[in-house]
Design an enzyme around this catalytic site. Structure first.
Site, PDB file in Angstrom:
ATOM      1  N   LYS A   1       0.849  -1.182   0.000  1.00  0.00           N
ATOM      2  CA  LYS A   1       0.000   0.000   0.000  1.00  0.00           C
ATOM      3  C   LYS A   1       0.891   1.240   0.000  1.00  0.00           C
ATOM      4  O   LYS A   1       1.961   1.251   0.625  1.00  0.00           O
ATOM      5  CB  LYS A   1      -0.899  -0.022   1.243  1.00  0.00           C
ATOM      6  CG  LYS A   1      -1.937   1.086   1.324  1.00  0.00           C
ATOM      7  CD  LYS A   1      -2.827   0.870   2.549  1.00  0.00           C
ATOM      8  CE  LYS A   1      -3.917   1.921   2.665  1.00  0.00           C
ATOM      9  NZ  LYS A   1      -4.803   1.653   3.821  1.00  0.00           N
TER      10      LYS A   1
ATOM     11  N   SER B   1      -9.492   1.719   3.002  1.00  0.00           N
ATOM     12  CA  SER B   1      -8.681   2.515   2.095  1.00  0.00           C
ATOM     13  C   SER B   1      -7.659   1.715   1.305  1.00  0.00           C
ATOM     14  O   SER B   1      -7.046   2.222   0.379  1.00  0.00           O
ATOM     15  CB  SER B   1      -7.948   3.601   2.899  1.00  0.00           C
ATOM     16  OG  SER B   1      -7.058   3.024   3.834  1.00  0.00           O
TER      17      SER B   1
ATOM     18  N   SER C   1      -9.802  -0.681   6.987  1.00  0.00           N
ATOM     19  CA  SER C   1      -9.196  -0.546   5.658  1.00  0.00           C
ATOM     20  C   SER C   1      -8.517  -1.787   5.106  1.00  0.00           C
ATOM     21  O   SER C   1      -8.177  -1.826   3.929  1.00  0.00           O
ATOM     22  CB  SER C   1      -8.194   0.616   5.663  1.00  0.00           C
ATOM     23  OG  SER C   1      -8.870   1.843   5.816  1.00  0.00           O
TER      24      SER C   1
END
Length: 457
Positions: free
Chosen positions: A80, A159, A183
């Site tokens: 990420k 996210s 997330s």
């Protein structure tokens, strides 16, 4: 037909690599080529091809010399875009940071840990800007499309949007995300894969771009609980996994009767309850009871504001009030500015209430695990959410509602696919444990996974 290495679980790919059936260099080349040729260009923000090939060649040499670093040797991993990866900019899904930040000088601690286990870093995956949304929409780098939807574009969840889609699209076997309000678990649920959120503090956070220091946690998005267990051990720097299979017979699990089923889609409830029936047949004992703290948490957020918002405002105040605020997603700016209204007394009240509620829930739950749907709905349509701010806010709140409870109460949790809801989209079964109960949670989830998926009884 050529075997796609990105479509395999870590366990499957590890067997091939350790057995000499495939070389890490071949794996890395195929995975990187597949990423570059993939139709959805919003999944990865950047590739780290040079690093990946260097790591793959080093892995290959170790294997040929009989010096394998272990089960994760040569396994590709995506990161990420909030983890420092030496030599590239950590942008946290933001054009502003991509412009202003210098390339990371060293790896984040967990990036270094997985590299030390022999893993191959393929690149940075997309995310909600600053990790501040559960939907995964990013106006700067594009929004990854949920690959489980075959007819119309649906959200990936956030996210850790790129992480969920990269694994679900068979580009990589694992991607590492962060989880402040859901997330990791949300994109795992909406994309039909496994997502494990560790107890906050289980891994070092050095080199990880923060959102809320009181809530931020990390974890892998992958294909199986076994994969998550292997990654967990490596991220902790452990020599070997410590989670082990535990019998389901006699296991006690709480199903909350309040909040988490409010306005849930019938298909989600049906898939969850079918998994409960299968687990019951396997000897799991369920108790349905109200957890008063759930309602108190939502009331506290309504009266005092959200803990994540207070800390995000402190972190981003200069950015959202400065001359370049226009370069940030307006929805992120708007949501972050709510933190300006949270006074210091209110912030301290939130922290005090959190401690009290954690203690109360710990007493109520005791040695039991907790289960409920990861998200109360399947992945919503993407296009309406791009233009309708009111719909965006309402959908974001509902998407985060179930998972944020666990973050506030400092739980660990694993989202496991349990069936399909509306439009045949995946539904996630969230199995959670109290703080620092990770070993037991993972041990139980390892045995429960095929039952939850409906693969066996």
């Amino acid at each position: 037909m050529t075997l796609s290495y990105g479509s395999l679980s870590i366990a499957q790919l590890s067997t091939l690599i350790q057995g000499g059936s495939v070389d890490p260099v071949t794996v890395a080349e195929q995975v990187l080529d597949a990423i570059e040729s993939h139709d959805d260009k919003a999944v990865f923000i950047s590739l780290t091809r040079e690093r990946a090939m260097a790591e793959a060649h080093a892995s290959s040499k170790r294997l040929n010399d009989g010096r394998s670093l272990g089960l994760l040797e040569g396994i590709p991993v995506a990161w990420k875009d909030l983890f420092d990866v030496a030599g590239s900019v950590t942008a946290a899904g933001s054009r502003l940071l991509l412009r202003d930040q210098a390339p990371a000088a060293v790896d984040a601690a967990v990036v270094s840990a997985l590299a030390s286990a022999g893993m191959v870093a393929t690149g940075r995956v997309n995310m909600s800007e600053f990790a501040f949304s559960g939907l995964g929409i990013n106006p700067h780098f594009g929004t990854p499309k949920n690959p489980r939807s075959t007819d119309v574009a649906r959200i990936p969840g956030g996210s850790s949007s790129g992480s969920g889609v990269a694994v679900a699209s068979a580009l990589v076997p694992v991607s590492i995300g962060s989880d402040t309000g859901g997330s990791v678990r949300i994109p795992a649920a909406l994309n039909g894969i496994v997502g494990y959120k560790a107890t906050r503090g289980r891994y070092p956070m050095t080199g990880v771009f923060p959102l809320s220091g009181s809530l931020d946690s990390l974890g892998p998005l992958c294909r199986s609980v076994q994969d998550a267990i292997w990654i967990d051990a490596a991220m902790r720097g452990a020599m070997a996994p410590t989670a082990s299979r535990r019998p389901l017979a006699g296991l006690e699990v709480v199903i909350p009767t309040n909040v988490v089923f409010d306005d849930a889609e019938p298909g989600v409830v049906a898939a969850f309850e079918a998994a409960v029936e299968r687990l019951s047949a396997a000897g799991v004992m369920f108790t349905r009871l109200e957890i008063p703290a759930f309602a108190e948490i939502l009331q506290l957020m309504a009266s005092h504001g959200a803990l994540v918002t207070a800390e995000a405002y402190w972190l981003h105040k200069a950015r959202i009030t400065g001359p370049d605020a226009g370069l940030i997603d307006p929805r992120v700016v708007s949501r972050t500015r709510f933190g300006e209204e949270i006074t210091l007394p209110h912030y301290l009240d939130i922290l005090s209430a959190r401690k009290r509620l954690i203690e109360a829930v710990d007493r109520l739950v005791g040695d039991r695990l907790i289960a409920f749907p990861t998200v109360a709905h399947v992945a919503p349509l993407l296009e309406p959410l791009k233009t309708d701010d009111q719909l965006f806010v309402a959908t974001n709140g509902k998407t985060l509602r179930n998972t944020l409870l666990g973050n506030f109460l400092d739980w660990c949790g694993v989202s496991i696919p349990c069936g399909a809801g509306d439009a045949g989209m995946p539904v996630g079964f969230l199995l959670s444990g109290l703080a620092r109960g990770d070993e037991r949670l993972l041990s139980v989830a390892l045995v429960a996974e095929p039952v939850i998926r409906g693969e066996t009884i």
